[in-house]
Design a protein around this motif. Structure first.
Motif, PDB file in Angstrom:
ATOM      1  N   THR A 161      36.388  36.959  28.297  1.00 51.82           N
ATOM      2  CA  THR A 161      35.459  35.843  28.108  1.00 51.82           C
ATOM      3  C   THR A 161      34.531  36.106  26.928  1.00 51.82           C
ATOM      4  O   THR A 161      34.183  37.249  26.650  1.00 51.82           O
ATOM      5  CB  THR A 161      34.635  35.598  29.383  1.00 51.82           C
ATOM      6  OG1 THR A 161      33.825  36.761  29.660  1.00 51.82           O
ATOM      7  CG2 THR A 161      35.552  35.335  30.571  1.00 51.82           C
ATOM      8  N   PRO A 162      34.108  35.050  26.246  1.00 50.48           N
ATOM      9  CA  PRO A 162      33.223  35.220  25.084  1.00 50.48           C
ATOM     10  C   PRO A 162      31.818  35.694  25.491  1.00 50.48           C
ATOM     11  O   PRO A 162      31.414  35.588  26.653  1.00 50.48           O
ATOM     12  CB  PRO A 162      33.150  33.813  24.479  1.00 50.48           C
ATOM     13  CG  PRO A 162      34.240  33.039  25.109  1.00 50.48           C
ATOM     14  CD  PRO A 162      34.479  33.649  26.452  1.00 50.48           C
ATOM     15  N   LYS A 163      31.092  36.197  24.512  1.00 52.94           N
ATOM     16  CA  LYS A 163      29.689  36.532  24.731  1.00 52.94           C
ATOM     17  C   LYS A 163      28.917  35.274  25.098  1.00 52.94           C
ATOM     18  O   LYS A 163      29.276  34.171  24.685  1.00 52.94           O
ATOM     19  CB  LYS A 163      29.084  37.166  23.473  1.00 52.94           C
ATOM     20  CG  LYS A 163      29.611  38.563  23.172  1.00 52.94           C
ATOM     21  CD  LYS A 163      28.925  39.147  21.939  1.00 52.94           C
ATOM     22  CE  LYS A 163      29.426  40.560  21.663  1.00 52.94           C
ATOM     23  NZ  LYS A 163      28.774  41.151  20.457  1.00 52.94           N
ATOM     24  N   THR A 164      27.884  35.444  25.877  1.00 46.51           N
ATOM     25  CA  THR A 164      27.007  34.381  26.401  1.00 46.51           C
ATOM     26  C   THR A 164      27.702  33.500  27.435  1.00 46.51           C
ATOM     27  O   THR A 164      27.161  32.471  27.840  1.00 46.51           O
ATOM     28  CB  THR A 164      26.393  33.494  25.303  1.00 46.51           C
ATOM     29  OG1 THR A 164      27.376  32.590  24.781  1.00 46.51           O
ATOM     30  CG2 THR A 164      25.794  34.327  24.184  1.00 46.51           C
ATOM     31  N   SER A 165      28.911  33.884  27.891  1.00 40.17           N
ATOM     32  CA  SER A 165      29.601  33.113  28.934  1.00 40.17           C
ATOM     33  C   SER A 165      28.873  33.213  30.270  1.00 40.17           C
ATOM     34  O   SER A 165      28.171  34.194  30.557  1.00 40.17           O
ATOM     35  CB  SER A 165      31.029  33.638  29.126  1.00 40.17           C
ATOM     36  OG  SER A 165      31.813  33.414  27.995  1.00 40.17           O
ATOM     37  N   ILE A 166      29.069  32.194  31.077  1.00 39.65           N
ATOM     38  CA  ILE A 166      28.707  32.240  32.499  1.00 39.65           C
ATOM     39  C   ILE A 166      30.025  32.339  33.255  1.00 39.65           C
ATOM     40  O   ILE A 166      30.830  31.406  33.234  1.00 39.65           O
ATOM     41  CB  ILE A 166      27.905  31.005  32.926  1.00 39.65           C
ATOM     42  CG1 ILE A 166      26.584  30.931  32.147  1.00 39.65           C
ATOM     43  CG2 ILE A 166      27.639  31.029  34.424  1.00 39.65           C
ATOM     44  CD1 ILE A 166      25.763  29.693  32.439  1.00 39.65           C
ATOM     45  N   VAL A 167      30.254  33.466  33.911  1.00 37.47           N
ATOM     46  CA  VAL A 167      31.539  33.773  34.532  1.00 37.47           C
ATOM     47  C   VAL A 167      31.390  33.781  36.045  1.00 37.47           C
ATOM     48  O   VAL A 167      30.503  34.458  36.584  1.00 37.47           O
ATOM     49  CB  VAL A 167      32.065  35.149  34.061  1.00 37.47           C
ATOM     50  CG1 VAL A 167      33.458  35.407  34.624  1.00 37.47           C
ATOM     51  CG2 VAL A 167      32.064  35.247  32.542  1.00 37.47           C
ATOM     52  N   LEU A 168      32.262  33.055  36.732  1.00 28.63           N
ATOM     53  CA  LEU A 168      32.251  33.034  38.199  1.00 28.63           C
ATOM     54  C   LEU A 168      33.562  33.561  38.741  1.00 28.63           C
ATOM     55  O   LEU A 168      34.640  33.125  38.322  1.00 28.63           O
ATOM     56  CB  LEU A 168      32.012  31.622  38.724  1.00 28.63           C
ATOM     57  CG  LEU A 168      31.947  31.497  40.255  1.00 28.63           C
ATOM     58  CD1 LEU A 168      30.717  32.215  40.813  1.00 28.63           C
ATOM     59  CD2 LEU A 168      31.955  30.036  40.684  1.00 28.63           C
ATOM     60  N   ALA A 169      33.482  34.506  39.682  1.00 26.62           N
ATOM     61  CA  ALA A 169      34.662  35.060  40.353  1.00 26.62           C
ATOM     62  C   ALA A 169      34.807  34.445  41.742  1.00 26.62           C
ATOM     63  O   ALA A 169      33.833  33.963  42.327  1.00 26.62           O
ATOM     64  CB  ALA A 169      34.533  36.579  40.456  1.00 26.62           C
ATOM     65  N   PRO A 170      36.015  34.466  42.310  1.00 25.97           N
ATOM     66  CA  PRO A 170      36.219  33.931  43.661  1.00 25.97           C
ATOM     67  C   PRO A 170      35.421  34.704  44.716  1.00 25.97           C
ATOM     68  O   PRO A 170      35.000  35.842  44.493  1.00 25.97           O
ATOM     69  CB  PRO A 170      37.726  34.098  43.888  1.00 25.97           C
ATOM     70  CG  PRO A 170      38.313  34.241  42.534  1.00 25.97           C
ATOM     71  CD  PRO A 170      37.283  34.917  41.701  1.00 25.97           C
ATOM     72  N   GLU A 171      35.270  34.086  45.859  1.00 20.76           N
ATOM     73  CA  GLU A 171      34.506  34.693  46.954  1.00 20.76           C
ATOM     74  C   GLU A 171      35.146  36.005  47.421  1.00 20.76           C
ATOM     75  O   GLU A 171      36.365  36.079  47.616  1.00 20.76           O
ATOM     76  CB  GLU A 171      34.447  33.709  48.128  1.00 20.76           C
ATOM     77  CG  GLU A 171      33.575  34.186  49.281  1.00 20.76           C
ATOM     78  CD  GLU A 171      33.588  33.218  50.453  1.00 20.76           C
ATOM     79  OE1 GLU A 171      32.703  33.317  51.306  1.00 20.76           O
ATOM     80  OE2 GLU A 171      34.504  32.352  50.514  1.00 20.76           O
ATOM     81  N   LEU A 172      34.314  37.023  47.547  1.00 18.73           N
ATOM     82  CA  LEU A 172      34.737  38.348  48.024  1.00 18.73           C
ATOM     83  C   LEU A 172      35.971  38.837  47.266  1.00 18.73           C
ATOM     84  O   LEU A 172      36.933  39.331  47.868  1.00 18.73           O
ATOM     85  CB  LEU A 172      34.993  38.326  49.533  1.00 18.73           C
ATOM     86  CG  LEU A 172      33.776  38.025  50.413  1.00 18.73           C
ATOM     87  CD1 LEU A 172      34.163  38.016  51.887  1.00 18.73           C
ATOM     88  CD2 LEU A 172      32.656  39.026  50.168  1.00 18.73           C
ATOM     89  N   CYS A 173      35.916  38.744  45.937  1.00 17.76           N
ATOM     90  CA  CYS A 173      37.096  39.030  45.120  1.00 17.76           C
ATOM     91  C   CYS A 173      37.455  40.511  45.041  1.00 17.76           C
ATOM     92  O   CYS A 173      38.530  40.858  44.547  1.00 17.76           O
ATOM     93  CB  CYS A 173      36.903  38.482  43.716  1.00 17.76           C
ATOM     94  SG  CYS A 173      35.616  39.325  42.769  1.00 17.76           S
ATOM     95  N   LEU A 174      36.598  41.402  45.531  1.00 17.80           N
ATOM     96  CA  LEU A 174      36.937  42.819  45.512  1.00 17.80           C
ATOM     97  C   LEU A 174      37.585  43.291  46.812  1.00 17.80           C
ATOM     98  O   LEU A 174      38.323  44.275  46.820  1.00 17.80           O
ATOM     99  CB  LEU A 174      35.685  43.661  45.234  1.00 17.80           C
ATOM    100  CG  LEU A 174      34.991  43.394  43.892  1.00 17.80           C
ATOM    101  CD1 LEU A 174      33.798  44.322  43.721  1.00 17.80           C
ATOM    102  CD2 LEU A 174      35.961  43.534  42.730  1.00 17.80           C
TER     103      LEU A 174
END
Length: 251
Positions: free
Chosen positions: A33-46
């Protein structure tokens, strides 16, 4: 710095896989992802809902926090983790920005069909609030919370609504309709990141205030530019009482 960051929704499979493998997948996608991105991962992705291994999941979450903070240098990253507070496990949303953890809250509405209430302690409704980040108002609804109209009212005025999800494929149509309706009703961008596991709906998406949706079940990374003017245009075009001075800061 820019007032129009890139919105990024991640979508990958992780149920039953080693926690470290899931983190490596998460890290690889974030680095794309580019700099200054807002990144969202799925729920409990780990960890997914590792009911038979919650203690290990909570321990892994504790060890990984500094690495997540480091990944958020020049970015904003949101995800949920299994954590243990005193004697209780919680499904905690974390928001990292510029190398710092800036917001945490526990999932308030636990999913009864998944028996979450037997394993997790629910958070308090008042913790669902707007987060102001460089002039952009951000809100979070975690998966099942998306179904509660009272919570939509609670986040009214948000410019970006993050929806980390672990949403089953049997109710895929519901997810598709709800995230679009949320964007239209709140005249805001909605970023939904859902699991790509076999039993999950996928359907990760980025929806504009006009209800236009970017979604592709085949992709692990979706990206769309946040546009200040789109929010202002929608709120002036159809004035339903929301703040028209959206996103005046820099990111």
């Amino acid at each position: 710095m820019t007032s129009n960051p890139m919105l990024c929704a991640l979508q990958f499979a992780y149920e039953g896989r080693p926690f470290k493998e899931n983190f490596d997948t998460l890290k690889e996608l974030i680095l794309q992802t580019p700099k200054t991105s807002i990144v969202l991962a799925p729920e409990l992705c780990l960890s997914a809902y590792a009911y038979d291994n919650l203690d290990a999941a909570a321990n892994f979450s504790a060890t990984i926090l500094p690495y997540l903070a480091e990944l958020s240098t020049c970015k904003t990253i949101g995800l949920t983790l299994v954590e243990k507070i005193e004697e209780h496990y919680v499904n905690n949303f974390k928001l990292f920005h510029q190398g710092t953890l800036i917001y945490t809250r526990s999932k308030v509405k636990l999913f009864p069909l998944g028996k979450e209430e037997h394993y997790f302690q629910a958070g308090m409704p008042e913790t669902i609030e707007l987060i102001s980040l460089n002039g952009i108002k951000i809100a979070v609804l975690i998966c099942f919370e998306l179904r509660f109209p009272s919570l939509w009212e609670q986040i009214k005025g948000a410019d970006i609504i993050l929806v980390p999800a672990y949403w089953g494929k049997e109710r895929k149509a519901h997810l598709n309709i709800l995230v679009k309706a949320l964007a239209i009703a709140n005249q805001a961008y909605v970023v939904c990141a859902n699991s790509a596991d076999e039993t999950m709906a996928k359907n990760s998406a980025i929806i504009s205030p006009f209800g236009e949706s970017l979604s592709d079940d085949r992709k692990s990374l979706l990206m769309q530019r946040f546009d200040t003017q789109t929010i202002k245009k929608m709120r002036r075009y159809l004035n339903v009482g929301l703040d028209t001075n959206a996103s005046i800061g820099s990111f």
